[in-house]
Scaffold this motif. Structure first.
Motif, PDB file in Angstrom:
ATOM      1  N   VAL A 407      65.292  38.809 -36.087  1.00 18.89           N
ATOM      2  CA  VAL A 407      66.388  37.885 -35.772  1.00 18.89           C
ATOM      3  C   VAL A 407      67.181  38.413 -34.581  1.00 18.89           C
ATOM      4  CG1 VAL A 407      68.562  36.897 -36.599  1.00 18.89           C
ATOM      5  CG2 VAL A 407      66.565  36.993 -38.112  1.00 18.89           C
ATOM      6  N   TRP A 408      67.458  39.698 -34.592  1.00 16.31           N
ATOM      7  CA  TRP A 408      68.199  40.315 -33.465  1.00 16.31           C
ATOM      8  C   TRP A 408      67.425  40.167 -32.165  1.00 16.31           C
ATOM      9  CZ3 TRP A 408      66.903  44.146 -30.025  1.00 16.31           C
ATOM     10  CH2 TRP A 408      67.950  44.657 -29.242  1.00 16.31           C
ATOM     11  N   GLN A 409      66.118  40.264 -32.226  1.00 20.70           N
ATOM     12  CA  GLN A 409      65.300  40.153 -31.018  1.00 20.70           C
ATOM     13  C   GLN A 409      65.506  38.821 -30.308  1.00 20.70           C
ATOM     14  OE1 GLN A 409      61.488  42.395 -32.878  1.00 20.70           O
ATOM     15  NE2 GLN A 409      61.045  41.196 -31.047  1.00 20.70           N
ATOM     16  N   LYS A 410      65.742  37.752 -31.074  1.00 23.16           N
ATOM     17  CA  LYS A 410      65.969  36.452 -30.454  1.00 23.16           C
ATOM     18  C   LYS A 410      67.259  36.467 -29.637  1.00 23.16           C
ATOM     19  CE  LYS A 410      63.480  33.979 -34.107  1.00 23.16           C
ATOM     20  NZ  LYS A 410      63.577  33.010 -35.244  1.00 23.16           N
ATOM     21  N   LYS A 411      68.301  37.121 -30.171  1.00 23.42           N
ATOM     22  CA  LYS A 411      69.555  37.267 -29.408  1.00 23.42           C
ATOM     23  C   LYS A 411      69.319  38.115 -28.163  1.00 23.42           C
ATOM     24  CE  LYS A 411      72.427  37.243 -33.603  1.00 23.42           C
ATOM     25  NZ  LYS A 411      73.422  38.041 -34.378  1.00 23.42           N
ATOM     26  N   TRP A 412      68.562  39.173 -28.347  1.00 24.12           N
ATOM     27  CA  TRP A 412      68.242  40.072 -27.229  1.00 24.12           C
ATOM     28  C   TRP A 412      67.481  39.310 -26.140  1.00 24.12           C
ATOM     29  CZ3 TRP A 412      63.147  42.889 -26.878  1.00 24.12           C
ATOM     30  CH2 TRP A 412      63.116  43.790 -25.818  1.00 24.12           C
ATOM     31  N   GLN A 413      66.537  38.479 -26.545  1.00 20.82           N
ATOM     32  CA  GLN A 413      65.751  37.738 -25.570  1.00 20.82           C
ATOM     33  C   GLN A 413      66.618  36.744 -24.798  1.00 20.82           C
ATOM     34  OE1 GLN A 413      62.374  38.328 -24.780  1.00 20.82           O
ATOM     35  NE2 GLN A 413      63.177  37.163 -23.038  1.00 20.82           N
ATOM     36  N   LEU A 414      67.559  36.104 -25.492  1.00 21.86           N
ATOM     37  CA  LEU A 414      68.483  35.201 -24.808  1.00 21.86           C
ATOM     38  C   LEU A 414      69.305  35.959 -23.765  1.00 21.86           C
ATOM     39  CD1 LEU A 414      69.766  33.025 -27.808  1.00 21.86           C
ATOM     40  CD2 LEU A 414      68.284  32.281 -25.928  1.00 21.86           C
ATOM     41  N   ARG A 415      69.690  37.174 -24.138  1.00 20.58           N
ATOM     42  CA  ARG A 415      70.441  37.996 -23.174  1.00 20.58           C
ATOM     43  C   ARG A 415      69.556  38.357 -21.978  1.00 20.58           C
ATOM     44  NH1 ARG A 415      71.624  40.466 -19.567  1.00 20.58           N
ATOM     45  NH2 ARG A 415      72.996  42.273 -19.315  1.00 20.58           N
ATOM     46  N   LEU A 416      68.300  38.697 -22.213  1.00 19.57           N
ATOM     47  CA  LEU A 416      67.400  39.061 -21.122  1.00 19.57           C
ATOM     48  C   LEU A 416      67.122  37.878 -20.196  1.00 19.57           C
ATOM     49  CD1 LEU A 416      64.771  41.348 -22.919  1.00 19.57           C
ATOM     50  CD2 LEU A 416      66.821  42.022 -21.652  1.00 19.57           C
ATOM     51  N   ASP A 417      67.130  36.689 -20.751  1.00 21.50           N
ATOM     52  CA  ASP A 417      66.879  35.501 -19.935  1.00 21.50           C
ATOM     53  C   ASP A 417      67.950  35.306 -18.871  1.00 21.50           C
ATOM     54  OD1 ASP A 417      64.622  34.975 -21.407  1.00 21.50           O
ATOM     55  OD2 ASP A 417      65.583  33.471 -22.715  1.00 21.50           O
ATOM     56  N   LYS A 418      69.124  35.898 -19.112  1.00 18.79           N
ATOM     57  CA  LYS A 418      70.226  35.786 -18.142  1.00 18.79           C
ATOM     58  C   LYS A 418      70.194  36.892 -17.091  1.00 18.79           C
ATOM     59  CE  LYS A 418      73.243  33.911 -21.754  1.00 18.79           C
ATOM     60  NZ  LYS A 418      74.498  34.148 -22.550  1.00 18.79           N
ATOM     61  N   ASP A 419      69.261  37.817 -17.249  1.00 14.16           N
ATOM     62  CA  ASP A 419      69.211  38.978 -16.349  1.00 14.16           C
ATOM     63  C   ASP A 419      68.368  38.631 -15.123  1.00 14.16           C
ATOM     64  OD1 ASP A 419      70.003  42.068 -16.789  1.00 14.16           O
ATOM     65  OD2 ASP A 419      68.226  41.916 -15.510  1.00 14.16           O
ATOM     66  N   PRO A 420      68.809  39.050 -13.928  1.00 15.23           N
ATOM     67  CA  PRO A 420      68.120  38.642 -12.709  1.00 15.23           C
ATOM     68  C   PRO A 420      66.778  39.320 -12.435  1.00 15.23           C
ATOM     69  CG  PRO A 420      69.952  40.106 -12.189  1.00 15.23           C
ATOM     70  CD  PRO A 420      70.044  39.801 -13.647  1.00 15.23           C
ATOM     71  N   GLN A 421      66.487  40.457 -13.094  1.00 18.15           N
ATOM     72  CA  GLN A 421      65.249  41.147 -12.737  1.00 18.15           C
ATOM     73  C   GLN A 421      64.029  40.450 -13.337  1.00 18.15           C
ATOM     74  OE1 GLN A 421      65.155  45.197 -14.120  1.00 18.15           O
ATOM     75  NE2 GLN A 421      65.809  44.671 -16.185  1.00 18.15           N
ATOM     76  N   THR A 422      62.872  40.714 -12.742  1.00 15.78           N
ATOM     77  CA  THR A 422      61.636  40.113 -13.213  1.00 15.78           C
ATOM     78  C   THR A 422      61.161  40.804 -14.486  1.00 15.78           C
ATOM     79  OG1 THR A 422      60.212  41.631 -11.983  1.00 15.78           O
ATOM     80  CG2 THR A 422      60.981  39.655 -10.817  1.00 15.78           C
ATOM     81  N   LYS A 423      60.219  40.179 -15.172  1.00 12.51           N
ATOM     82  CA  LYS A 423      59.656  40.780 -16.378  1.00 12.51           C
ATOM     83  C   LYS A 423      58.961  42.099 -16.056  1.00 12.51           C
ATOM     84  CE  LYS A 423      59.044  36.522 -19.056  1.00 12.51           C
ATOM     85  NZ  LYS A 423      58.057  35.645 -19.742  1.00 12.51           N
TER      86      LYS A 423
END
Length: 497
Positions: A407-423
């Motif tokens: 469940v926490w990973q989904k929040k983490w992923q939403l946060r990463l989606d806002k980050d400018p760097q590439t995967k």
């Protein structure tokens, strides 16, 4: 015709000997009858400009065992005091270590070369000055592991078995470690003179530190304040790195805090397995003073002791001196907070901090605490989730994520989606911030037991090689990444003094 070039022993240029003799005592290591080499750090020797042919010679063996004095060396034990578990001890000093001298590298850097476990000195306080084999192997493994993690640290150049028996709780084989450090000057070194009212000694030591470690600060309007600020910043950043790897020092006494900002003294230290902010391993830390979540605060406490010693140098007006010291000490929180945020951002794949990052991180630690998740494997699991490289190897079934973490990973992923760097950038960042291999307590203990009990050094050599490349996982090395089985868990670590 033999055309082999003769081995060249290290050239010593010991500036510390230029200080007054109340700063140290000349002392010769005590010779041993049956010295044998355990290991040599050839990579470090090359960095230092030490002749590899010399390092593996019988002459080097005799020097590093304490049997022979190298040309240009004048062995000495340094004097210092220290707060040990909050209580001041006015006279400590090198009780089982001999500084052979300082060497200058090809690029002009200066390092101490010190023997540890080489016999008694005037500061031994009735001790034998020797070290059992176990603590020598432990410091060798832990210091080299920390270096591979890019954490400022003393280094290990060589380990030598003495062939003698050392008596502690039980008889143990003896050994001598050769330790390399930018210097061994400690917060306790300043306390030694300050508590005697020797302001001249404090000034002499401060001037020496400025010249040796921080020459660019000498021209500052207030070089002693600049010195204090620099040491505070280095300590704050160092402890933030410890926290990021789950490292617990165990004896954060002021005599174990180097002015240069390197980790020193690997006695009862440990990397935690399952996460617990109150984790303590040290057998002598009965009150938990130096537990994991206490380390940042203790860092500031130790810096306060340094500030107290430097007060007479900060300003002739005592009130102004205290105000300057308090301002410097308040910066510790800022430096630590910024450094810790960088550490955690790197571990979680964030390139630019955002306001809710701390909350997200704390939620992760809460989950890790509730489920007793392994510190290292949990973060490495997140690297696996961020992996895009087809060559990336996950640790297969080594880590099982509970539902709360998913469940926490989904929040983490939403946060990463806002980050400018590439995967790809995120993956590389996380991979280099989250080791797969640490010096796990049970692996270190297995290596020590094999060496002490059976004279078998192969487990030590194998573990050392793995720790040199902590970020590179290969399935053949899986056992070094795993958490201990129930019967392997190490609950207490020891100094060895």
């Amino acid at each position: 015709m033999n055309t082999q070039t003769p081995a060249t022993s290290p050239q010593f240029d010991t500036t510390f000997a230029s200080l007054p003799e109340r700063f140290y005592s000349y002392a010769q290591p005590i010779s041993v009858a049956n010295a044998t080499p355990i290991t040599h750090n050839q990579e470090l020797a090359q960095e230092l400009g030490i002749d590899l042919q010399w390092l593996t010679s019988d002459e080097a063996l005799q020097v590093l065992a304490g049997n022979q004095t190298a040309m240009g060396s004048a062995p000495m034990a340094q004097a210092y005091a220290g707060h040990q578990f909050g209580t001041f001890n006015p006279t400590l000093g090198d009780g089982r270590a001999h500084l052979l001298g300082e060497i200058v590298t090809p690029n002009g850097e200066r390092f101490d070369l010190q023997l540890k476990g080489s016999g008694p000195t005037p500061y031994s306080r009735r001790g034998d000055g020797r070290s059992p084999l176990g603590p020598v192997l432990r410091e060798y493994l832990l210091s080299e592991a920390m270096s591979a993690l890019n954490v400022p640290t003393t280094r290990s150049l060589a380990a030598v078995a003495t062939g003698e028996t050392v008596m502690r709780q039980s008889p143990a084989p003896g050994a001598v470690l050769t330790r390399i450090a930018p210097s061994h000057i400690r917060v306790g070194s300043f306390e030694f003179f300050s508590r005697q009212g020797d302001d001249a000694g404090v000034k002499t030591l401060a001037d020496y530190c400025l010249k040796r470690h921080f020459p660019t600060l000498i021209a500052s309007p207030n070089p002693y304040l600049a010195l204090l600020n620099e040491v505070i910043e280095r300590q704050a950043k160092l402890i933030a790195q410890w926290q990021g790897f789950g490292f617990i020092h165990g004896v954060m006494n002021t005599d174990n805090v180097l002015i240069c900002g390197a980790t020193v003294d690997y006695g009862p230290c440990a990397f935690m397995d399952d996460y617990d902010g109150d984790k303590v391993f040290s057998s002598i830390d009965r009150q938990g003073r130096y537990r994991y979540n206490q380390q940042p605060g203790i860092g500031q406490w130790n810096m306060t002791r340094l500030a107290e010693a430097l007060l007479p140098l900060l300003d002739s007006d005592s009130d102004k001196a205290i105000a300057l010291a308090q301002e410097a000490l308040s910066s510790y929180v800022t430096h630590y907070g910024a450094a810790y945020q960088r550490v955690m951002s790197n571990k979680l794949g964030m390139s630019k901090p955002q306001p809710d990052d701390q909350k997200l991180t704390q939620q992760l630690f809460t989950i890790m605490t509730e489920h007793k998740l392994d510190f290292t494997l949990c973060f490495r699991y997140l690297v696996d989730q961020a992996a895009i490289d087809e060559s990336h190897q996950s640790i297969e079934d080594a880590f099982s994520a509970p539902d709360e973490l998913l469940v926490w990973q989904k929040k983490w992923q939403l946060r990463l989606d806002k980050d400018p760097q590439t995967k790809a950038q995120r993956y590389e960042q996380m991979k280099l911030a989250n080791p797969v291999f640490i010096a796990r307590n049970h692996q270190v203990e297995l290596a020590i037991r094999a060496a002490e009990d059976q004279g078998d050094y192969q487990p030590f050599y194998n573990l050392l090689e793995v720790l040199k490349v902590p970020y590179n996982y290969h399935s053949a090395l899986k056992k070094f990444a795993l958490t201990p089985m129930a019967q392997e868990v190490v609950t207490h670590t020891f100094c060895g003094t």
